[in-house]
Design an enzyme around this catalytic site. Structure first.
Site, PDB file in Angstrom:
ATOM      1  N   ASN A  10       0.875  -1.169   0.000  1.00  0.00           N
ATOM      2  CA  ASN A  10       0.000   0.000   0.000  1.00  0.00           C
ATOM      3  C   ASN A  10       0.914   1.221   0.000  1.00  0.00           C
ATOM      4  O   ASN A  10       1.461   1.601   1.036  1.00  0.00           O
ATOM      5  CB  ASN A  10      -0.888  -0.046   1.250  1.00  0.00           C
ATOM      6  CG  ASN A  10      -1.889   1.091   1.291  1.00  0.00           C
ATOM      7  OD1 ASN A  10      -1.799   2.043   0.497  1.00  0.00           O
ATOM      8  ND2 ASN A  10      -2.835   1.012   2.205  1.00  0.00           N
ATOM      9  N   ARG A  94      -2.473  -1.997  -3.600  1.00  0.00           N
ATOM     10  CA  ARG A  94      -3.676  -1.196  -3.459  1.00  0.00           C
ATOM     11  C   ARG A  94      -3.569  -0.019  -4.430  1.00  0.00           C
ATOM     12  O   ARG A  94      -2.586   0.732  -4.402  1.00  0.00           O
ATOM     13  CB  ARG A  94      -3.790  -0.657  -2.033  1.00  0.00           C
ATOM     14  CG  ARG A  94      -4.958   0.282  -1.896  1.00  0.00           C
ATOM     15  CD  ARG A  94      -5.040   0.857  -0.511  1.00  0.00           C
ATOM     16  NE  ARG A  94      -6.225   1.681  -0.388  1.00  0.00           N
ATOM     17  CZ  ARG A  94      -6.273   2.832   0.254  1.00  0.00           C
ATOM     18  NH1 ARG A  94      -5.195   3.302   0.859  1.00  0.00           N
ATOM     19  NH2 ARG A  94      -7.388   3.521   0.328  1.00  0.00           N
ATOM     20  N   HIS A 183     -12.812   2.926  -0.606  1.00  0.00           N
ATOM     21  CA  HIS A 183     -12.852   1.907   0.468  1.00  0.00           C
ATOM     22  C   HIS A 183     -13.500   0.610  -0.029  1.00  0.00           C
ATOM     23  O   HIS A 183     -13.998  -0.187   0.776  1.00  0.00           O
ATOM     24  CB  HIS A 183     -13.679   2.376   1.690  1.00  0.00           C
ATOM     25  CG  HIS A 183     -13.071   3.477   2.481  1.00  0.00           C
ATOM     26  ND1 HIS A 183     -13.835   4.437   3.102  1.00  0.00           N
ATOM     27  CD2 HIS A 183     -11.785   3.761   2.793  1.00  0.00           C
ATOM     28  CE1 HIS A 183     -13.049   5.283   3.750  1.00  0.00           C
ATOM     29  NE2 HIS A 183     -11.797   4.899   3.576  1.00  0.00           N
ATOM     30  N   ARG A 244     -12.372  15.614   6.755  1.00  0.00           N
ATOM     31  CA  ARG A 244     -13.146  15.997   5.563  1.00  0.00           C
ATOM     32  C   ARG A 244     -14.578  16.335   5.944  1.00  0.00           C
ATOM     33  O   ARG A 244     -15.174  15.671   6.797  1.00  0.00           O
ATOM     34  CB  ARG A 244     -13.167  14.859   4.530  1.00  0.00           C
ATOM     35  CG  ARG A 244     -11.826  14.474   3.980  1.00  0.00           C
ATOM     36  CD  ARG A 244     -11.979  13.512   2.803  1.00  0.00           C
ATOM     37  NE  ARG A 244     -10.705  12.925   2.438  1.00  0.00           N
ATOM     38  CZ  ARG A 244     -10.420  11.621   2.537  1.00  0.00           C
ATOM     39  NH1 ARG A 244     -11.335  10.765   2.975  1.00  0.00           N
ATOM     40  NH2 ARG A 244      -9.238  11.177   2.185  1.00  0.00           N
ATOM     41  N   GLY A 333     -11.496   1.920  12.351  1.00  0.00           N
ATOM     42  CA  GLY A 333     -11.078   2.382  13.679  1.00  0.00           C
ATOM     43  C   GLY A 333     -12.199   2.845  14.593  1.00  0.00           C
ATOM     44  O   GLY A 333     -12.315   2.400  15.738  1.00  0.00           O
ATOM     45  N   VAL A 334     -13.077   3.719  14.103  1.00  0.00           N
ATOM     46  CA  VAL A 334     -14.195   4.203  14.914  1.00  0.00           C
ATOM     47  C   VAL A 334     -15.271   3.122  15.017  1.00  0.00           C
ATOM     48  O   VAL A 334     -15.760   2.811  16.108  1.00  0.00           O
ATOM     49  CB  VAL A 334     -14.786   5.502  14.314  1.00  0.00           C
ATOM     50  CG1 VAL A 334     -16.016   5.955  15.090  1.00  0.00           C
ATOM     51  CG2 VAL A 334     -13.733   6.601  14.275  1.00  0.00           C
ATOM     52  N   GLU A 387      -8.275  -5.121   4.915  1.00  0.00           N
ATOM     53  CA  GLU A 387      -8.078  -4.797   3.503  1.00  0.00           C
ATOM     54  C   GLU A 387      -6.883  -5.543   2.916  1.00  0.00           C
ATOM     55  O   GLU A 387      -6.907  -5.954   1.758  1.00  0.00           O
ATOM     56  CB  GLU A 387      -7.909  -3.283   3.341  1.00  0.00           C
ATOM     57  CG  GLU A 387      -9.236  -2.557   3.553  1.00  0.00           C
ATOM     58  CD  GLU A 387      -9.085  -1.067   3.824  1.00  0.00           C
ATOM     59  OE1 GLU A 387      -8.769  -0.709   4.980  1.00  0.00           O
ATOM     60  OE2 GLU A 387      -9.284  -0.278   2.901  1.00  0.00           O
TER      61      GLU A 387
END
Ligand code: ADP
Length: 404
Positions: A10, A94, A183, A244, A333-334, A387
């Protein structure tokens, strides 16, 4: 013995993350990261999982991606896992933007590289770094299949009604403006893993996947195929993210340029880097935001509420898009760690069949798990994404001699 190892790369603008996997049992042989490429203080961190040895860290200038990959190859060679090994079947890369053309993982040749290059104007932050990684790896092992796995590929099944913006068609086509989504590797992996958690086939279930990391996106997956996703031409659209803005009235941009005197680049930076949670409250880490809320911090509370409001809108929208929902899956993560986010996202939605069991939601675990009360009409799940494993699987499925 047939080649059964896959190296997953990646490549970011100043970093390379990598994992070497043995596809006979999908185990990790080594994982690592090169950071701050091009600086004096580049850092390589390598964990030789196969040997069980301690992680090795080296600091010092690594000039470019070629030097970075050579350093990675050197670390792997120390454990007898060098890139020259006949057991290496392929390198899986990726690649963020595959446009409309790349609907599947693709073995890279000159024509594929040229097409990825042609997409740079729509992915200026990501595709150049991905290309550098591809070219460097190809130069190092020209005989080895290099496979590009695209973040956009899973979303190419979106119908035109979801993929098109309602703007002049000729202008849109001329500039290749449409909703591509990102994603995708994660949404593909998590939607399948959610079906497995339910003990059902992906073809038989409809899932809303909420990938909530620093970047965040939602997708509506019907029978294993994506029918809508929240990111668009670029990763800026959709949910409130770490830095963002996600959705806003496009006129905000003209206003900032005409009235605020900002340049296009300044607005770009504002919306991509200084908005979202960090713009709202100065922090983009959900742990810190929760800590501040617990201390009574109003700005952190408002940032959290805006984040949740947007998330709930997307859950509702994708419920309507799918018609029937079997599961809502939280990941990244969240999504994997922040129980208060999961609770708030579906609070009060019992009439849609959505609920979270407080006890189950509070359990910390690395395993895919249900957090909805037994007997719920819609399963609510936490499904850790992977991933790298998905890239390795897709790469190996394409080139694996082990399949012969
Ligand atoms: P990326 O989009 O960079 O791949 P990740 O999926 O790793 O990001 O998510 C990173 C984010 O996850 C952090 O910014 C933080 O907000 C959140 N996070 C990580 N661990 C926790 C935790 N234990 N509790 C709440 N949030 C967390």
């Amino acid at each position: 013995m047939s080649a059964s190892r896959v190296l997953v790369l990646n490549s970011g603008s100043s970093s390379v993350k990598y994992q070497l996997l043995d596809m006979t049992d999908r185990s990790r042989l080594a994982v690592g990261l090169v950071e701050r490429i091009g600086e004096e203080t580049s850092r390589l961190k390598h964990s030789p999982l196969a040997t069980g040895g301690a992680a090795r860290e080296t600091t010092g200038p690594i000039a470019d991606h070629e030097a970075a990959l050579k350093a990675v190859a050197g670390e792997l060679a120390k454990d007898g896992l060098g890139l020259d090994s006949p057991e290496l079947a392929a390198i899986g890369h990726r690649v963020v933007h595959g446009g409309q053309l790349f609907t599947e993982p693709t073995v890279v040749d000159d024509a594929v590289l040229a097409e990825i290059e042609r997409l740079v104007p729509v992915a200026p932050l990501h595709n150049p770094a991905n290309l550098t990684g591809l070219r460097t790896a190809r130069a190092l092992r020209p005989d080895l299949p290099q496979v590009a796995v695209f973040d956009t590929a899973f979303h190419t099944t979106m119908p035109e009604s979801a993929a098109r913006y309602a703007i002049d068609v000729r202008t849109a086509d001329e500039h290749r403006i449409r909703r591509y989504g990102f994603h995708g590797t994660s949404h593909a992996y998590v939607s399948r893993a959610t079906a497995a958690l339910l003990g059902r086939e992906p073809e038989d279930v409809n899932v809303i996947v909420l990938h909530l990391g620093n970047g965040a996106s939602a997708s509506a997956v019907r029978g294993g195929r994506c029918v809508d996703t929240s990111m668009g031409l670029t990763p800026l659209e959709g949910l409130v993210m770490g830095t963002r803005s996600g959705d806003l009235d496009p006129a905000v941009i003209f206003h900032l340029m005409r009235v605020g005197g900002m340049s296009a680049d300044e607005v770009d930076t504002l919306l991509n880097k200084r908005s979202g949670l960090i713009g709202l409250c100065g922090d983009n880490d959900m742990r810190e935001i929760r800590r501040r809320i617990d201390e009574g911090d109003e700005r952190a509370r408002l940032a959290f509420d805006i984040y949740i409001h947007r998330l709930r809108k997307y859950i509702g929208a994708y419920y309507a898009v799918l018609g029937r929902v079997d599961a809502v899956a939280f990941t990244a993560g969240v999504g994997e760690n922040a129980a208060p986010v999961r609770e708030a996202a579906v609070a009060g939605l019992e009439s849609l069949g959505l609920a979270v069991d407080g006890g189950l939601n509070a359990v910390r675990s690395d395993a895919a798990r249900l957090i909805s009360p037994a007997g719920s009409a819609v399963a609510v799940a936490v499904v850790p994404t992977d991933e790298e494993l998905e890239i390795a699987d897709q790469t190996y499925a394409l080139v694996g001699t082990g399949n012969a």
